[in-house]
Design a protein around this motif. Structure first.
Motif, PDB file in Angstrom:
ATOM      1  N   SER A  12      40.210  69.272 -35.151  1.00  9.23           N
ATOM      2  CA  SER A  12      39.637  70.612 -35.167  1.00  9.23           C
ATOM      3  C   SER A  12      40.336  71.538 -36.152  1.00  9.23           C
ATOM      4  O   SER A  12      40.653  72.659 -35.837  1.00  9.23           O
ATOM      5  N   TYR A  15      38.922  75.000 -36.797  1.00 11.13           N
ATOM      6  CA  TYR A  15      38.738  75.899 -35.667  1.00 11.13           C
ATOM      7  C   TYR A  15      39.307  77.289 -35.886  1.00 11.13           C
ATOM      8  O   TYR A  15      38.676  78.282 -35.564  1.00 11.13           O
ATOM      9  N   ARG A  18      37.249  79.860 -37.885  1.00  8.11           N
ATOM     10  CA  ARG A  18      35.968  80.366 -37.405  1.00  8.11           C
ATOM     11  C   ARG A  18      35.948  81.881 -37.184  1.00  8.11           C
ATOM     12  O   ARG A  18      35.034  82.554 -37.666  1.00  8.11           O
TER      13      ARG A  18
END
Ligand SMILES: [Zn+2]
Length: 98
Positions: A12, A15, A18
């Motif tokens: 991830s 992540y 984001r």
């Protein structure tokens, strides 16, 4: 904001980017070029795929519509395109019905 790079994790890795991207919406979808609006489903996408040496940096990532991103993802997504197309007329919240 001035933290130095941490060791890159494989899981991830996009992540943490984001929220930053989200704050800058609307942004052009890296797949189709249309704006990704707030409230739409979207993914953090690599401009240069990680498999081709692209790094997970702000410069190498952008927003992609969830559907565009999945479509770009390969065969699995292609198989699902048909059922999605039907569902999209509905503008259902959540493409996670798969
Ligand atoms: Zn798109």
């Amino acid at each position: 904001m001035s933290k130095h790079h941490r060791a890159t994790k494989h899981t991830s890795a996009t992540y943490h980017l984001r929220p930053e991207l989200e704050a800058r919406l609307p942004l052009p979808c890296v797949e189709c070029g249309r704006p990704v609006e707030k409230g739409q489903r979207w993914h953090v996408a690599h401009l240069t795929p990680a498999s081709k040496g692209g790094r997970t940096t702000r410069q190498n990532t952008g927003a992609a519509h969830a559907m565009c991103n999945l479509k770009a993802g390969g065969k699995l997504a292609a198989q699902q395109t048909n059922s999605r197309r039907r569902a999209s007329g509905n503008a259902r919240e959540g493409i996670r019905t798969w």
